[in-house]
Design a protein around this motif. Structure first.
Motif, PDB file in Angstrom:
ATOM      1  N   UNK A   1       0.825  -1.209   0.000  1.00 57.82           N
ATOM      2  CA  UNK A   1       0.000   0.000   0.000  1.00 57.82           C
ATOM      3  C   UNK A   1       0.853   1.251   0.000  1.00 57.82           C
ATOM      4  N   UNK A   2       1.889   1.263   0.864  1.00 59.28           N
ATOM      5  CA  UNK A   2       2.745   2.447   0.955  1.00 59.28           C
ATOM      6  C   UNK A   2       3.570   2.639  -0.319  1.00 59.28           C
ATOM      7  N   UNK A   3       4.076   1.536  -0.880  1.00 57.52           N
ATOM      8  CA  UNK A   3       4.882   1.637  -2.096  1.00 57.52           C
ATOM      9  C   UNK A   3       4.048   2.124  -3.277  1.00 57.52           C
ATOM     10  N   UNK A   4       2.810   1.638  -3.382  1.00 58.11           N
ATOM     11  CA  UNK A   4       1.929   2.116  -4.449  1.00 58.11           C
ATOM     12  C   UNK A   4       1.694   3.616  -4.331  1.00 58.11           C
ATOM     13  N   UNK A   5       1.427   4.080  -3.109  1.00 60.27           N
ATOM     14  CA  UNK A   5       1.179   5.506  -2.906  1.00 60.27           C
ATOM     15  C   UNK A   5       2.419   6.330  -3.234  1.00 60.27           C
ATOM     16  N   UNK A   6       3.595   5.841  -2.837  1.00 57.81           N
ATOM     17  CA  UNK A   6       4.838   6.566  -3.087  1.00 57.81           C
ATOM     18  C   UNK A   6       5.141   6.684  -4.577  1.00 57.81           C
ATOM     19  N   UNK A   7       4.688   5.720  -5.361  1.00 55.75           N
ATOM     20  CA  UNK A   7       4.958   5.731  -6.802  1.00 55.75           C
ATOM     21  C   UNK A   7       3.712   6.076  -7.617  1.00 55.75           C
TER      22      UNK A   7
ATOM     23  N   UNK B   1      -6.185  -5.146  -6.017  1.00 56.14           N
ATOM     24  CA  UNK B   1      -6.295  -4.891  -7.463  1.00 56.14           C
ATOM     25  C   UNK B   1      -7.261  -3.755  -7.742  1.00 56.14           C
ATOM     26  N   UNK B   2      -8.385  -3.716  -7.043  1.00 48.69           N
ATOM     27  CA  UNK B   2      -9.365  -2.664  -7.268  1.00 48.69           C
ATOM     28  C   UNK B   2      -8.823  -1.282  -6.966  1.00 48.69           C
ATOM     29  N   UNK B   3      -7.828  -1.215  -6.085  1.00 47.92           N
ATOM     30  CA  UNK B   3      -7.278   0.081  -5.698  1.00 47.92           C
ATOM     31  C   UNK B   3      -6.421   0.705  -6.776  1.00 47.92           C
TER      32      UNK B   3
END
Length: 345
Positions: free
Chosen positions: A307-313, A341-343
């Protein structure tokens, strides 16, 4: 085939590929141009033609993927009147049109096995036979072919003829993707930006801010130079302030309102980034969960990390996968496992 786009680049790997193409141009032999989409295979084919002794003869292009299988052979070899339904008059094929010059076959890997067999004969013997004709005709054509596939793998899978590949691979020019030639990114961005600024009638071109240039260098560019051009031109035309361009959008489809699929459903809400746990949080979690629930704690940590890595990128999955040391498929598998996946859809 007349191109207005120039071949631009200064990186060693790109110049090496151009040098190989330039040396092969003078020889009357087939050349395969390999590269991902958007790497400039068409431009290299044009270079091969214009640096060859055939420069003043026709350069004929055929995109093998743009036609249904039933029409490819008719396009390549031509047909006689009445050869099939709708063939009201005879028509020359691309081989005849390119007689004396160069025939560029783009997306070569999409040719059917039947078309490959007839192409082999044309390349091997310099003869083509129109559909519906009883006699072959001689043609003098140099073949330049391009694909984004690894054709030896296709041979192993029995979907591409080994003898045709042997005949066409006298020289193979492999174009590097843009992520392998990062020193070319600012050069290309400045060229496309300056050109777009001029098209918009602006008096001066101030370039991009250092932050934007850094973002462009770090981006993976899956669509290579073609994608870079779109991103740069979009950024320039949207920027309506004086000075250097200070905003850029890599994904033009990015929107909280975009549909997630054919059913038109809106994507699920994106989870808020989770702050890294403090030492106190770890102690509380250890007391509450207990050492016997090891798998649950690992799963919770993994979901938090994703979750954090997705937000950071910025929810760019390829950039996230690279940062985590995962392949794209491994990341997708992890997202499915944690129902994320939905996020990012």
């Amino acid at each position: 085939m007349k191109r207005s786009t120039q071949v631009i680049g200064q990186s060693g790997v790109f110049l090496d590929a151009l040098e190989r193409a330039s040396r092969a141009a003078a020889l009357d032999r087939p050349v395969l141009v390999i590269g991902e989409r958007g790497t400039g295979k068409e431009l290299v084919a044009e270079r091969l033609h214009h640096l060859s002794p055939r420069w003043d003869q026709p350069l004929v292009t055929m995109n093998c993927a743009a036609l249904p299988e039933t029409l490819i052979e008719a396009e390549l070899f031509g047909h006689e009147a009445g050869a099939f339904t709708g063939a009201s008059k005879a028509r020359a094929g691309r081989f005849e049109e390119a007689d004396g010059g160069t025939l560029f076959l783009d997306e070569l890997g999409t040719l059917s096995m039947g078309a490959q067999e007839r192409l082999l004969r044309a390349v091997e013997y310099g003869e083509v036979t129109r559909i519906g004709a009883s006699r072959p005709m001689r043609v003098d054509v140099r073949i330049v072919a391009a694909t984004n596939e690894h054709l030896p793998d296709r041979v192993e899978a029995n979907t591409f003829r080994a003898d045709l590949l042997d005949r066409l691979c006298f020289e193979v020019v492999t174009l590097p993707p843009l992520r392998a030639r990062k020193s070319d990114i600012p050069v290309l961005a400045d060229f496309f930006g300056r050109k777009m600024s001029s098209e918009l009638g602006r008096d001066e071109w101030a370039g991009f801010t250092p932050e934007i240039e850094s973002e462009m260098r770090d981006y993976r560019w899956p669509g290579n130079v073609r994608e870079l051009r779109n991103v740069v031109e979009r950024a320039v035309y949207r920027w309506d302030r004086p000075g250097a361009v200070g905003a850029i959008e890599f994904d033009p489809f990015a929107s909280p309102y975009r549909p997630s699929g054919a059913n038109g459903k809106r994507p699920e809400a994106v989870p808020a980034p989770v702050a890294p746990p403090t030492d106190e949080d770890e102690e509380v979690a250890a007391c509450e969960v207990g050492p016997s629930d090891f798998k649950s704690r690992v799963a919770l940590f993994e979901r938090d990390l994703l979750t954090r890595s997705l937000a950071e990128h910025r929810f760019n999955q390829r950039a996230t996968a690279e940062a985590l040391g995962l392949s794209y498929d491994q990341l997708r598998h992890a997202l499915r496992r944690h129902d994320l996946i939905g996020a990012v859809a």
